[in-house]
Write a protein that holds these residues in place. Structure first.
Motif, short mmCIF file in Angstrom:
data_model
loop_
_atom_site.label_atom_id
_atom_site.label_comp_id
_atom_site.label_asym_id
_atom_site.label_seq_id
_atom_site.Cartn_x
_atom_site.Cartn_y
_atom_site.Cartn_z
N LEU A 41 10.75 -0.71 -9.23
CA LEU A 41 10.89 -1.26 -8.17
C LEU A 41 9.37 -0.72 -7.21
CD1 LEU A 41 12.13 -2.77 -5.65
CD2 LEU A 41 13.40 -0.68 -5.24
N LEU A 42 9.28 0.63 -7.33
CA LEU A 42 8.05 0.94 -6.68
C LEU A 42 6.81 0.60 -7.27
CD1 LEU A 42 8.75 4.95 -6.27
CD2 LEU A 42 8.44 2.86 -4.63
N CYS A 43 6.74 0.19 -8.63
CA CYS A 43 5.60 -0.31 -9.25
C CYS A 43 5.34 -1.81 -8.75
CB CYS A 43 5.69 -0.34 -10.98
SG CYS A 43 5.50 0.96 -11.64
N GLU A 44 6.46 -2.61 -8.51
CA GLU A 44 6.37 -3.93 -8.17
C GLU A 44 5.71 -3.86 -6.50
OE1 GLU A 44 10.07 -6.12 -8.56
OE2 GLU A 44 9.90 -5.45 -10.64
N PHE A 45 6.30 -2.92 -5.87
CA PHE A 45 6.06 -2.81 -4.41
C PHE A 45 4.66 -2.56 -4.26
CE2 PHE A 45 5.25 0.34 -0.94
CZ PHE A 45 5.62 -0.58 0.24
N ILE A 46 3.91 -1.61 -5.39
CA ILE A 46 2.48 -1.05 -5.10
C ILE A 46 1.62 -2.60 -5.61
CG2 ILE A 46 0.90 0.16 -6.28
CD1 ILE A 46 3.04 2.61 -6.10
N GLU A 47 1.97 -3.09 -6.49
CA GLU A 47 1.24 -4.16 -7.11
C GLU A 47 1.27 -5.29 -5.94
OE1 GLU A 47 3.26 -5.06 -10.82
OE2 GLU A 47 2.15 -3.24 -11.73
N MET A 48 2.40 -5.68 -5.32
CA MET A 48 2.30 -6.61 -4.22
C MET A 48 2.05 -6.11 -2.80
SD MET A 48 3.44 -9.25 -5.94
CE MET A 48 3.67 -10.49 -4.64
N TYR A 49 1.52 -4.99 -2.61
CA TYR A 49 1.34 -4.49 -1.35
C TYR A 49 0.31 -5.10 -0.53
CZ TYR A 49 1.22 -1.03 2.42
OH TYR A 49 1.14 -0.44 3.57
N ASP A 50 -0.97 -5.42 -1.13
CA ASP A 50 -1.93 -6.09 -0.50
C ASP A 50 -1.53 -7.68 -0.18
OD1 ASP A 50 -3.72 -4.15 -0.67
OD2 ASP A 50 -4.67 -4.77 -2.45
N LYS A 51 -0.76 -8.18 -1.07
CA LYS A 51 -0.66 -9.84 -0.65
C LYS A 51 0.84 -9.86 0.35
CE LYS A 51 -1.76 -11.46 -5.24
NZ LYS A 51 -1.32 -12.15 -6.44
N SER A 52 1.65 -8.92 -0.06
CA SER A 52 3.19 -9.30 0.77
C SER A 52 3.38 -8.04 1.94
CB SER A 52 4.24 -8.93 -0.18
OG SER A 52 4.04 -10.00 -1.11
N TYR A 53 2.71 -7.19 1.97
CA TYR A 53 3.01 -6.00 3.02
C TYR A 53 1.87 -5.46 4.11
CZ TYR A 53 7.09 -5.53 0.14
OH TYR A 53 8.18 -5.45 -0.63
N ARG A 54 0.74 -5.30 3.34
CA ARG A 54 -0.49 -4.71 4.17
C ARG A 54 -0.57 -5.28 5.49
NH1 ARG A 54 -4.30 -1.52 2.28
NH2 ARG A 54 -3.95 -2.00 0.02
N GLY A 55 -0.72 -4.93 6.47
CA GLY A 55 -0.58 -5.24 8.04
C GLY A 55 0.61 -5.87 8.68
N VAL A 56 1.68 -6.05 7.88
CA VAL A 56 2.70 -6.78 8.39
C VAL A 56 3.49 -5.82 9.24
CG1 VAL A 56 5.18 -7.90 7.75
CG2 VAL A 56 3.16 -8.27 6.43
N THR A 57 4.08 -6.51 10.26
CA THR A 57 4.90 -5.61 11.37
C THR A 57 6.25 -6.32 11.30
OG1 THR A 57 2.80 -4.78 12.51
CG2 THR A 57 5.01 -4.58 13.44
N LYS A 58 7.22 -5.41 11.59
CA LYS A 58 8.70 -5.96 11.55
C LYS A 58 9.40 -4.96 12.69
CE LYS A 58 9.13 -7.13 6.82
NZ LYS A 58 10.09 -7.37 5.62
N THR A 59 9.82 -5.67 13.59
CA THR A 59 10.44 -5.22 14.86
C THR A 59 12.03 -5.62 14.85
OG1 THR A 59 8.35 -4.95 16.33
CG2 THR A 59 10.55 -5.01 17.40
N ARG A 60 12.91 -4.56 15.22
CA ARG A 60 13.98 -5.10 15.27
C ARG A 60 14.67 -4.21 16.49
NH1 ARG A 60 13.39 -1.70 11.39
NH2 ARG A 60 15.02 -0.12 10.92
N THR A 61 15.62 -4.79 17.50
CA THR A 61 15.81 -3.97 18.74
C THR A 61 17.44 -4.19 18.78
OG1 THR A 61 14.12 -5.02 19.82
CG2 THR A 61 15.95 -4.13 21.23
N ARG A 62 17.88 -3.18 18.66
CA ARG A 62 19.41 -2.90 19.30
C ARG A 62 20.01 -2.61 20.44
NH1 ARG A 62 22.16 1.10 14.76
NH2 ARG A 62 20.96 2.53 16.31
N ARG A 63 20.76 -3.15 21.12
CA ARG A 63 21.33 -2.89 22.46
C ARG A 63 22.84 -2.49 22.40
NH1 ARG A 63 17.00 -4.63 25.31
NH2 ARG A 63 16.10 -6.75 24.68
#
Length: 113
Positions: A31-53
């Motif tokens: 899983l970590l190897c896949e995460f590292i290999e896909m980091y540039d394409k799928s993750y770098r610079g992405v921001t996810k925000t979630r709010t809970r009230r």
């Protein structure tokens, strides 16, 4: 996966994340190897925000609150977590955490997949 292959993959992960004292199953290593290999394409610079009230009770009575979680994937492989809490009594808290260790990333992937 045999021991030699697992050690090679752990060494690869160790180039990007802190793996000191981290025990990992074969699936976690993959899983970590896949995460590292896909980091540039799928993750770098992405921001996810979630709010809970919600609302709760204190000695002063009922109050409402809001929590905001913002996860940003940094330029280096890792995750910056910003947390903000506000309530209607004027309470406010903020914190920032950087996740750049293997166990932290694995926990984040499990919680957010």
């Amino acid at each position: 996966m045999d021991r030699r292959e697992k050690q090679q993959r752990r060494n690869y992960i160790g180039e990007y994340l802190d793996i000191s004292s981290t025990r990992m199953t074969d699936d976690e290593v993959m899983l970590l190897c896949e995460f590292i290999e896909m980091y540039d394409k799928s993750y770098r610079g992405v921001t996810k925000t979630r709010t809970r009230r919600g609302s709760s009770w204190s000695s002063d009575g009922k109050y409402t609150y809001s929590e905001t979680f913002t996860d940003t994937f940094t330029d280096d492989i890792g995750i910056r977590q910003d947390y903000q809490y506000t309530d209607d009594d004027g309470g406010r808290r903020e914190s920032t955490t950087i996740i750049n260790d293997a166990r932290g990333v694995l926990n984040w992937l499990r919680e957010n997949s």
